[in-house]
Scaffold this active site. Structure first.
Site, PDB file in Angstrom:
ATOM      1  N   LEU A  26       0.810  -1.220   0.000  1.00  0.00           N
ATOM      2  CA  LEU A  26       0.000   0.000   0.000  1.00  0.00           C
ATOM      3  C   LEU A  26       0.844   1.272   0.000  1.00  0.00           C
ATOM      4  O   LEU A  26       0.342   2.344   0.337  1.00  0.00           O
ATOM      5  CB  LEU A  26      -0.991   0.015   1.180  1.00  0.00           C
ATOM      6  CG  LEU A  26      -1.961  -1.174   1.249  1.00  0.00           C
ATOM      7  CD1 LEU A  26      -2.892  -1.018   2.442  1.00  0.00           C
ATOM      8  CD2 LEU A  26      -2.753  -1.326  -0.043  1.00  0.00           C
ATOM      9  N   PHE A  35       3.179  -7.286 -10.409  1.00  0.00           N
ATOM     10  CA  PHE A  35       3.012  -5.869 -10.715  1.00  0.00           C
ATOM     11  C   PHE A  35       3.725  -4.958  -9.725  1.00  0.00           C
ATOM     12  O   PHE A  35       3.713  -3.739  -9.910  1.00  0.00           O
ATOM     13  CB  PHE A  35       1.517  -5.499 -10.690  1.00  0.00           C
ATOM     14  CG  PHE A  35       0.676  -6.253 -11.676  1.00  0.00           C
ATOM     15  CD1 PHE A  35       0.489  -5.791 -12.959  1.00  0.00           C
ATOM     16  CD2 PHE A  35       0.077  -7.451 -11.311  1.00  0.00           C
ATOM     17  CE1 PHE A  35      -0.284  -6.487 -13.869  1.00  0.00           C
ATOM     18  CE2 PHE A  35      -0.697  -8.158 -12.203  1.00  0.00           C
ATOM     19  CZ  PHE A  35      -0.883  -7.675 -13.490  1.00  0.00           C
ATOM     20  N   ASN A  70      13.934  -2.058  -4.992  1.00  0.00           N
ATOM     21  CA  ASN A  70      12.580  -2.612  -5.015  1.00  0.00           C
ATOM     22  C   ASN A  70      12.299  -3.399  -6.296  1.00  0.00           C
ATOM     23  O   ASN A  70      11.913  -4.571  -6.246  1.00  0.00           O
ATOM     24  CB  ASN A  70      11.554  -1.490  -4.874  1.00  0.00           C
ATOM     25  CG  ASN A  70      10.128  -2.011  -4.875  1.00  0.00           C
ATOM     26  OD1 ASN A  70       9.665  -2.563  -3.880  1.00  0.00           O
ATOM     27  ND2 ASN A  70       9.417  -1.863  -5.980  1.00  0.00           N
ATOM     28  N   TYR A  97      14.193   3.643 -14.113  1.00  0.00           N
ATOM     29  CA  TYR A  97      12.954   2.855 -14.109  1.00  0.00           C
ATOM     30  C   TYR A  97      12.957   1.865 -15.258  1.00  0.00           C
ATOM     31  O   TYR A  97      12.768   0.662 -15.049  1.00  0.00           O
ATOM     32  CB  TYR A  97      11.734   3.775 -14.221  1.00  0.00           C
ATOM     33  CG  TYR A  97      10.486   3.027 -14.602  1.00  0.00           C
ATOM     34  CD1 TYR A  97       9.956   2.048 -13.771  1.00  0.00           C
ATOM     35  CD2 TYR A  97       9.843   3.274 -15.813  1.00  0.00           C
ATOM     36  CE1 TYR A  97       8.814   1.342 -14.135  1.00  0.00           C
ATOM     37  CE2 TYR A  97       8.711   2.585 -16.180  1.00  0.00           C
ATOM     38  CZ  TYR A  97       8.197   1.610 -15.340  1.00  0.00           C
ATOM     39  OH  TYR A  97       7.081   0.906 -15.719  1.00  0.00           O
ATOM     40  N   LEU A 122      -1.079  11.515 -18.865  1.00  0.00           N
ATOM     41  CA  LEU A 122      -1.752  12.631 -19.520  1.00  0.00           C
ATOM     42  C   LEU A 122      -3.265  12.624 -19.324  1.00  0.00           C
ATOM     43  O   LEU A 122      -3.847  13.657 -18.946  1.00  0.00           O
ATOM     44  CB  LEU A 122      -1.425  12.619 -21.021  1.00  0.00           C
ATOM     45  CG  LEU A 122      -2.108  13.718 -21.844  1.00  0.00           C
ATOM     46  CD1 LEU A 122      -1.693  15.099 -21.353  1.00  0.00           C
ATOM     47  CD2 LEU A 122      -1.784  13.547 -23.328  1.00  0.00           C
TER      48      LEU A 122
END
Length: 328
Positions: free
Chosen positions: A38, A74, A93, A142, A189
């Site tokens: 979370l 995910f 992570n 990333y 966007l």
């Protein structure tokens, strides 16, 4: 052949895409456990029928056992700008957590994985539409972290017989009922333009209007999140029934194959919401390619996937309905 209805672990299942996929899995009859700390996800986004465990992806070792048929992964940080400012967070992570997950899967003899990858692995495209055989040259930590995980998964498949599908998304948007984007901060966007329509922003910035495109603004490939979720279910089925073979790592791009410009998006939001959407032209952002469009031919041929919600108006309409009811 493994049963098409399985017990699955969804890491990051309280996030935008993870929650939509978890909902689709439950609708398809799978038993779902969601693992999410979370930190960026939301408890209310977890489907009621899913078992929820609050924890980090590293905690999968305490959860997984041979009763699980697969993992859908995910759990990752995904802000490009943040990854440039704090790359260590992304290596720790996204890469370290994924390595721990692969170790846990191997120990528990869970041998099927669907991985949430990204088009950011390609970096500046050498051509469009982008195919899976094009060079990977990510321009941010990333994208590099996601590419590193793809390399780890490939090695795990070759060495230890994992069956895996990596799905590289382009621009995901839209909503599935009560499941939609709740990012804070928001960088995408369509939800940003919708914030102007809902009165939470005064205007939308257009970063560059002198690109070699039809209206001078960047062109991107938008995919409806429900179409994306259906691709995950097809990938899971392929990994479980042998269409993706044991030891194989299949990589598929996901996109609708059509490009929409920034001004296309703004104009569509204007028509959908009735709001004028003031825009402010700003300088180009470094590293923004003029056009990013995917070839999803491999997903079509290997997984049988064909997106059905490819018009921009449908994507914006679903995102607007969610934003009016559920967005913060």
């Amino acid at each position: 052949m493994t049963s098409s209805k399985s017990k699955v672990l969804v890491t990051g299942g309280a996030g935008y895409i993870g929650s939509v996929v978890a909902a689709h899995l439950i609708e398809a009859g799978h038993r779902v456990t969601v693992l999410d700390d979370l930190s960026t996800g939301h408890r209310q986004a977890v489907p009621e029928a899913a078992e929820f465990i609050e924890g980090r992806v590293q905690d999968a070792a305490d959860i997984l056992d041979p009763s699980y048929g697969a993992v859908l992964h995910f759990a990752a940080f995904s802000q490009v700008g943040e990854s440039v400012a704090h790359p260590e967070k992304y290596w720790r992570n996204n890469v370290g957590g994924s390595l721990d997950l692969l170790d846990a899967m191997r120990r528990a003899d869970v041998r099927a994985l669907v991985f949430s990858s990204t088009a950011a692995t390609y970096g500046e495209p050498v051509r469009t539409p982008i195919t899976e055989t094009d060079p990977t040259a990510p321009t941010s930590p990333y994208g590099a972290s996601k590419l590193a995980v793809d390399h780890m998964i490939g090695a795990e498949c070759a060495a230890h017989g994992l069956t895996a599908v990596s799905l590289r998304y382009f621009n995901v948007a839209g909503a599935h009922g009560r499941y939609g984007e709740r990012h804070d901060p928001e960088s995408h966007l369509i939800p940003l333009v919708l914030r102007v329509a809902s009165g939470r922003r005064e205007s939308i910035a257009v970063y560059g209007d002198d690109y070699p495109t039809s209206d001078g603004t960047c062109v991107r490939d938008y995919i409806h999140v429900a179409d994306l979720a259906e691709a995950h279910l097809l990938a899971l089925r392929a990994a479980l029934n042998g269409d993706v073979q044991r030891g194989e790592h299949l990589i598929c791009n996901l996109g609708n194959g059509n490009g929409f410009s920034v001004r296309d998006v703004i104009d569509t939001v204007r028509k959908t919401t009735g709001h004028p959407i003031p825009e402010v032209v700003a300088p180009r952002r470094a590293g923004d390619p003029a056009v990013l469009v995917a070839s999803a031919e491999r997903a079509r041929t290997r997984l049988g996937w064909k997106p059905s919600r490819t018009d921009l108006a449908s994507i914006v309409r679903d995102a607007w309905e969610f934003a009016k009811e559920h967005a913060p």
